[in-house]
Scaffold this motif. Sequence first.
Motif, PDB file in Angstrom:
ATOM      1  N   ALA A  24      -7.531   6.886 -15.387  1.00  0.00           N
ATOM      2  CA  ALA A  24      -7.281   6.743 -16.819  1.00  0.00           C
ATOM      3  C   ALA A  24      -5.895   7.238 -17.195  1.00  0.00           C
ATOM      4  N   ALA A  25      -5.347   8.158 -16.415  1.00  0.00           N
ATOM      5  CA  ALA A  25      -4.061   8.748 -16.745  1.00  0.00           C
ATOM      6  C   ALA A  25      -2.883   8.031 -16.093  1.00  0.00           C
ATOM      7  N   THR A  26      -3.148   7.071 -15.189  1.00  0.00           N
ATOM      8  CA  THR A  26      -2.061   6.392 -14.492  1.00  0.00           C
ATOM      9  C   THR A  26      -1.587   5.189 -15.275  1.00  0.00           C
ATOM     10  N   PRO A  27      -0.357   4.718 -14.999  1.00  0.00           N
ATOM     11  CA  PRO A  27       0.142   3.529 -15.683  1.00  0.00           C
ATOM     12  C   PRO A  27      -0.724   2.319 -15.372  1.00  0.00           C
ATOM     13  N   SER A  28      -0.664   1.300 -16.240  1.00  0.00           N
ATOM     14  CA  SER A  28      -1.511   0.124 -16.063  1.00  0.00           C
ATOM     15  C   SER A  28      -1.242  -0.576 -14.744  1.00  0.00           C
ATOM     16  N   GLN A  29      -0.014  -0.530 -14.236  1.00  0.00           N
ATOM     17  CA  GLN A  29       0.271  -1.219 -12.978  1.00  0.00           C
ATOM     18  C   GLN A  29      -0.510  -0.634 -11.813  1.00  0.00           C
ATOM     19  N   ALA A  30      -0.919   0.621 -11.889  1.00  0.00           N
ATOM     20  CA  ALA A  30      -1.678   1.248 -10.812  1.00  0.00           C
ATOM     21  C   ALA A  30      -3.093   0.695 -10.740  1.00  0.00           C
ATOM     22  N   GLN A  31      -3.486  -0.103 -11.709  1.00  0.00           N
ATOM     23  CA  GLN A  31      -4.797  -0.742 -11.712  1.00  0.00           C
ATOM     24  C   GLN A  31      -4.874  -1.855 -10.690  1.00  0.00           C
ATOM     25  N   VAL A  32      -3.737  -2.402 -10.288  1.00  0.00           N
ATOM     26  CA  VAL A  32      -3.712  -3.547  -9.387  1.00  0.00           C
ATOM     27  C   VAL A  32      -3.691  -3.055  -7.943  1.00  0.00           C
ATOM     28  N   VAL A  33      -4.602  -3.598  -7.134  1.00  0.00           N
ATOM     29  CA  VAL A  33      -4.692  -3.219  -5.733  1.00  0.00           C
ATOM     30  C   VAL A  33      -4.728  -4.472  -4.855  1.00  0.00           C
ATOM     31  N   ILE A  34      -4.334  -4.289  -3.603  1.00  0.00           N
ATOM     32  CA  ILE A  34      -4.504  -5.349  -2.612  1.00  0.00           C
ATOM     33  C   ILE A  34      -5.966  -5.302  -2.194  1.00  0.00           C
ATOM     34  N   SER A  35      -6.709  -6.362  -2.485  1.00  0.00           N
ATOM     35  CA  SER A  35      -8.140  -6.352  -2.184  1.00  0.00           C
ATOM     36  C   SER A  35      -8.482  -7.075  -0.888  1.00  0.00           C
ATOM     37  N   GLN A  36      -7.643  -8.011  -0.450  1.00  0.00           N
ATOM     38  CA  GLN A  36      -7.883  -8.707   0.809  1.00  0.00           C
ATOM     39  C   GLN A  36      -6.561  -9.114   1.443  1.00  0.00           C
ATOM     40  N   ARG A  49      -6.852 -22.842   6.117  1.00  0.00           N
ATOM     41  CA  ARG A  49      -5.622 -23.353   6.732  1.00  0.00           C
ATOM     42  C   ARG A  49      -4.435 -22.419   6.531  1.00  0.00           C
ATOM     43  N   ASN A  50      -4.533 -21.543   5.523  1.00  0.00           N
ATOM     44  CA  ASN A  50      -3.416 -20.660   5.186  1.00  0.00           C
ATOM     45  C   ASN A  50      -3.804 -19.199   5.293  1.00  0.00           C
ATOM     46  N   ASP A  51      -2.806 -18.371   5.617  1.00  0.00           N
ATOM     47  CA  ASP A  51      -2.948 -16.930   5.458  1.00  0.00           C
ATOM     48  C   ASP A  51      -2.946 -16.654   3.954  1.00  0.00           C
ATOM     49  N   PHE A  52      -3.471 -15.501   3.536  1.00  0.00           N
ATOM     50  CA  PHE A  52      -3.411 -15.165   2.119  1.00  0.00           C
ATOM     51  C   PHE A  52      -3.567 -13.671   1.899  1.00  0.00           C
ATOM     52  N   VAL A  53      -3.146 -13.245   0.726  1.00  0.00           N
ATOM     53  CA  VAL A  53      -3.374 -11.889   0.229  1.00  0.00           C
ATOM     54  C   VAL A  53      -3.956 -12.051  -1.169  1.00  0.00           C
ATOM     55  N   GLU A  54      -4.950 -11.231  -1.462  1.00  0.00           N
ATOM     56  CA  GLU A  54      -5.579 -11.266  -2.775  1.00  0.00           C
ATOM     57  C   GLU A  54      -5.375  -9.921  -3.458  1.00  0.00           C
ATOM     58  N   LEU A  55      -4.971  -9.966  -4.712  1.00  0.00           N
ATOM     59  CA  LEU A  55      -4.840  -8.763  -5.541  1.00  0.00           C
ATOM     60  C   LEU A  55      -6.014  -8.719  -6.504  1.00  0.00           C
ATOM     61  N   ASN A 127       1.831  -5.450   8.063  1.00  0.00           N
ATOM     62  CA  ASN A 127       2.009  -4.534   6.940  1.00  0.00           C
ATOM     63  C   ASN A 127       2.231  -5.348   5.680  1.00  0.00           C
ATOM     64  N   ALA A 128       1.449  -5.089   4.648  1.00  0.00           N
ATOM     65  CA  ALA A 128       1.600  -5.753   3.356  1.00  0.00           C
ATOM     66  C   ALA A 128       1.817  -4.676   2.299  1.00  0.00           C
ATOM     67  N   ILE A 129       2.843  -4.881   1.480  1.00  0.00           N
ATOM     68  CA  ILE A 129       3.154  -3.911   0.427  1.00  0.00           C
ATOM     69  C   ILE A 129       3.353  -4.652  -0.891  1.00  0.00           C
ATOM     70  N   LEU A 130       2.711  -4.167  -1.936  1.00  0.00           N
ATOM     71  CA  LEU A 130       2.873  -4.685  -3.281  1.00  0.00           C
ATOM     72  C   LEU A 130       3.840  -3.771  -4.010  1.00  0.00           C
ATOM     73  N   LEU A 131       4.924  -4.352  -4.529  1.00  0.00           N
ATOM     74  CA  LEU A 131       5.965  -3.573  -5.201  1.00  0.00           C
ATOM     75  C   LEU A 131       6.186  -4.084  -6.620  1.00  0.00           C
ATOM     76  N   ASN A 132       6.595  -3.192  -7.510  1.00  0.00           N
ATOM     77  CA  ASN A 132       6.902  -3.594  -8.882  1.00  0.00           C
ATOM     78  C   ASN A 132       8.389  -3.912  -9.040  1.00  0.00           C
ATOM     79  N   THR A 133       9.006  -4.392  -7.977  1.00  0.00           N
ATOM     80  CA  THR A 133      10.413  -4.771  -7.973  1.00  0.00           C
ATOM     81  C   THR A 133      10.578  -6.007  -7.095  1.00  0.00           C
ATOM     82  N   ASN A 134      11.680  -6.722  -7.274  1.00  0.00           N
ATOM     83  CA  ASN A 134      11.922  -7.886  -6.431  1.00  0.00           C
ATOM     84  C   ASN A 134      12.980  -7.613  -5.364  1.00  0.00           C
ATOM     85  N   THR A 135      13.306  -6.360  -5.147  1.00  0.00           N
ATOM     86  CA  THR A 135      14.270  -5.974  -4.123  1.00  0.00           C
ATOM     87  C   THR A 135      13.584  -5.939  -2.760  1.00  0.00           C
ATOM     88  N   ALA A 136      14.168  -6.645  -1.792  1.00  0.00           N
ATOM     89  CA  ALA A 136      13.602  -6.645  -0.443  1.00  0.00           C
ATOM     90  C   ALA A 136      13.692  -5.248   0.158  1.00  0.00           C
TER      91      ALA A 136
END
Length: 156
Positions: A24-36, A49-55, A127-136
């Motif tokens: 409840a105290a974290t920013p809204s973006q912390a609500q999003v997780v990598i689920s698969q 046919r494709n690889d995928f990641v689900e948030l 390794n899969a990482i979800l970032l709040n930036t578009n910097t590689a």
Amino acid sequence: MSASRPIAARRAFQALLAVAAVFAATPSQAQVVISQVYGGGGNGGSLYRNDFVELFNRGAAPVDVTGWTLQFTSAAATGAWNVTTLSGTIQPGAYYLIQQAAGAGGTANLPTPDAIGTAAMGPTSGNAILLNTNTALPIACPAAGNPTVIDRVRCG
């Protein structure tokens, strides 16, 4: 029934309340997780046919992921990160599908994805990482506590 069970149940409930207070105290973006993470797409014997990641947005508020990225690299994290740029909003309790590379196998297409990338993900590791930036990312995994990391699978 053991006399310790009610105490254990109370402790578990208190732990859940403490976790709920943190969320409840974290920013809204912390609500999003990598689920698969599915790296077997297109392999012999695979369904898809494709690889995928689900948030998944496990929070109570919508989260705008425009400008965020999902980045993927090998298990050793010694090569360049493959970057997929995200856009749109994930509603509370909703999923966000990120389609990645296709292989020669598989029998079914994924449902319509929310984002499309080109990462050829390994079927057993990576390794899969979800970032709040578009910097590689640089070649190494980001350090613990990096404020741009929203969620990660395996790295670091």
